[in-house]
Design a protein around this motif. Structure first.
Motif, short mmCIF file in Angstrom:
data_model
loop_
_atom_site.label_atom_id
_atom_site.label_comp_id
_atom_site.label_asym_id
_atom_site.label_seq_id
_atom_site.Cartn_x
_atom_site.Cartn_y
_atom_site.Cartn_z
N ASN A 88 0.81 -1.22 0.00
CA ASN A 88 0.00 0.00 0.00
C ASN A 88 0.84 1.28 0.00
O ASN A 88 0.39 2.33 0.45
CB ASN A 88 -0.96 0.02 1.20
CG ASN A 88 -2.24 -0.74 0.91
OD1 ASN A 88 -2.53 -1.09 -0.23
ND2 ASN A 88 -3.02 -1.00 1.95
N ASP A 89 2.07 1.19 -0.51
CA ASP A 89 2.96 2.34 -0.59
C ASP A 89 2.87 2.93 -2.00
O ASP A 89 3.50 2.43 -2.94
CB ASP A 89 4.41 1.92 -0.27
CG ASP A 89 5.33 3.11 -0.10
OD1 ASP A 89 5.08 4.16 -0.72
OD2 ASP A 89 6.32 2.99 0.65
N LEU A 90 2.10 4.00 -2.14
CA LEU A 90 1.87 4.58 -3.45
C LEU A 90 3.10 5.29 -4.00
O LEU A 90 3.30 5.33 -5.22
CB LEU A 90 0.69 5.55 -3.38
CG LEU A 90 -0.66 4.91 -3.05
CD1 LEU A 90 -1.74 5.98 -2.90
CD2 LEU A 90 -1.06 3.91 -4.13
N GLU A 91 3.92 5.83 -3.13
CA GLU A 91 5.15 6.49 -3.59
C GLU A 91 6.09 5.46 -4.21
O GLU A 91 6.72 5.72 -5.24
CB GLU A 91 5.82 7.21 -2.42
CG GLU A 91 5.06 8.43 -1.93
CD GLU A 91 5.83 9.18 -0.85
OE1 GLU A 91 6.99 8.78 -0.56
OE2 GLU A 91 5.30 10.15 -0.31
N ASP A 92 6.20 4.30 -3.57
CA ASP A 92 7.05 3.25 -4.11
C ASP A 92 6.51 2.77 -5.45
O ASP A 92 7.28 2.56 -6.41
CB ASP A 92 7.13 2.09 -3.11
CG ASP A 92 8.19 1.07 -3.49
OD1 ASP A 92 9.17 1.44 -4.15
OD2 ASP A 92 8.03 -0.11 -3.11
N LEU A 93 5.20 2.61 -5.55
CA LEU A 93 4.59 2.19 -6.81
C LEU A 93 4.83 3.21 -7.91
O LEU A 93 5.24 2.84 -9.03
CB LEU A 93 3.08 1.97 -6.61
CG LEU A 93 2.26 1.77 -7.89
CD1 LEU A 93 2.73 0.54 -8.66
CD2 LEU A 93 0.78 1.66 -7.56
#
Length: 496
Positions: free
Chosen positions: A235-240
């Motif tokens: 759930n890490d959008l920055e990583d995605l």
């Protein structure tokens, strides 16, 4: 005379031409590299051998003594790895016999227990009071019994051959209407649904961006696809987005390859290992920004989230048209068996020829199909089931959060919650042993819990050890108070 004699001039010319051809052939052989001549000679010998030598040799018959020696020396490989007979899981399972239906209560070895271990979220499995409250002729169980009398116990074949029964088509039509999509395809096994759908579309050379916390079924689908997998933190959008930007830069450097490369984003609506939701609104934004296709697994969220049970898209108020493929299960909220994928017709139809779990597995038994049809009818006619379920989840979440020493994980409207140690140690086995004792002591007090179990050597990521709590719409607040009180008491007795 009428005969015709050969012309000596023509014969002389022909012989000179033949001699000249032979001379040129000899000169070509002399000028050819030695390795070329050697290779041709080997080929000629090999061809002669194939023509005149037998392709097999008769094997000598073994004597009885030789046979006995071979049999004595043979050691078959075990079908499964050896397990320590003293393993705690085996000890927990020993001498347990469940009798009767599994609902709000479960009967084990003749004793009745309060059940918060089964993923029977709407109480469809074994529940009589819901069925009796509906002004219909038959209950879910009675419908299944009547189906057996009409169709038998199974279709005994895959859907594409002789396994399709009219009730399969009826359920697909009803689910498509319920979900508001063009078409639905049914699978006979919930675990095989998403793991078959992923490799049906994503192949070698394609790219999949996947949350590292996805369930085991998705992980098997990723392996079967043979695609290039990029995992982003849970759930890490920055990583995605960082991975998506990196891929975008790579595509600009090689536009020819980018044109033939498909990109997919695979997530769960409600994560089976964490009990939390995917941030779907933001994922949809990233989908359109970076041109990826979203595959959404709603194994747990279908039938439990949203005002009418349509899942995570309804929970967030997002049109299902933003999802390229959605997979769901009939085995939890609906108390039946199997799963389904839904979406646009051209997406769904592709699976009828390339979805392995659809093409090669026997279809769902008709009795389980009609049971799912009945469950869908029950849900549509009784929306208060979801209201009761969500109320129970909020109530138990609030109560569990007050237990000193334990931490509750999951969303306040997630039907599956996890209890972890608030102060875990560095030793995973030690933490599991503490939680296992809580489960055992709770059972002694009449409450069935379950320790979350995983195939630890095969999982991509392992969440911390936890006790899994499955909330049902059947539970009363008094039941929940009892469950929480027992857990609190067992934990304090275990760590004291």
């Amino acid at each position: 005379m009428a005969g015709v004699s050969a012309d000596p001039v023509d014969a002389s010319v022909t012989s000179r031409e033949a001699a000249w051809d032979l001379y040129e052939m000899i000169q070509a052989c002399l000028q050819a590299p030695s390795y070329h001549l050697l290779f041709e000679a080997v080929l000629i010998v090999w061809i002669i051998q194939l023509l005149f030598v037998k392709s097999y040799k008769a094997k000598a018959t073994l004597t009885e003594k030789e046979k006995e020696e071979l049999i004595e020396d043979w050691r078959p490989e075990p079908l499964v790895p050896e397990v320590d007979p003293e393993h705690p899981v085996l000890q927990d399972m020993e001498n347990r016999l469940i009798d009767g239906k599994i609902g709000r209560h479960v009967n084990i070895n003749g004793k009745t227990y309060l059940n918060v271990a089964s993923m029977n979220f709407l109480g469809m499995s074994g529940r009589v009071d819901i069925e009796a409250s509906i002004s219909t002729e038959y209950s879910q169980a009675e419908v299944a019994i009547d189906t057996v009398k009409k169709y038998g116990v199974g279709s005994c074949g895959p859907r594409g051959f002789y396994g399709t029964v009219d009730v399969h088509l009826e359920l697909e039509d009803k689910l498509a209407e319920f979900m508001g999509v063009e078409e639905v395809i049914m699978y006979s096994y919930g675990l095989a649904t998403i793991s078959s759908a992923i490799p049906a579309y994503s192949k070698r050379g394609d790219i999949i961006f996947c949350d590292e916390g996805v369930n085991f079924s998705i992980q098997k689908g990723l392996v079967a696809s043979r695609s290039k997998i990029y995992f982003f933190k849970h759930n890490d959008l920055e990583d995605l987005e960082g991975l998506l930007k990196a891929q975008e830069r790579e595509d600009k450097q090689n536009p020819k390859k980018a044109k033939v490369t498909r990109r997919f984003l695979v997530v769960e609506g409600l994560y089976m290992k964490y009990g939390d939701f995917c941030p779907l609104p933001k994922l949809v934004e990233l989908k359109w920004k970076y041109k990826v296709r979203i595959f959404l697994d709603e194994t747990l969220s279908f039938g439990t989230l949203g005002a009418t049970g349509r899942g995570i898209t309804e929970h967030y108020g997002i049109s299902i048209d933003n999802i390229d493929l959605m997979a769901a299960s009939l085995e939890h909220a609906f108390g039946s068996y199997g799963g389904f994928c839904c979406g646009r017709s051209y997406v769904v139809d592709h699976q009828r020829l390339s979805g392995l779990g659809y093409c090669f597995s026997a279809s769902t038994p008709p009795m389980l199909t009609t049971a799912a049809i009945k469950a869908l009818s029950i849900l549509q006619e009784n929306p208060e089931l979801l209201t009761k379920l969500h109320d129970n989840i909020r109530y138990i979440y609030e109560k569990l959060s007050k237990i000193n020493g334990l931490r509750v994980m999951g969303e306040t409207v997630s039907p599956m919650l996890f209890l972890q140690l608030a102060g875990p140690s560095d030793n995973r086995e030690l933490d599991k042993a503490i939680l296992r004792k809580i489960v055992q002591k709770a059972e002694e007090q009449g409450v069935v819990l379950i320790l979350a179990a995983y195939l630890e050597e095969e999982e991509h990521t392992l969440p911390p050890p936890s006790i899994r709590i499955s909330v049902s719409a059947e539970l009363t607040h008094n039941d929940i108070d009892r469950v929480v009180s027992v857990i609190d008491d067992c934990y304090q007795n275990t760590v004291s």
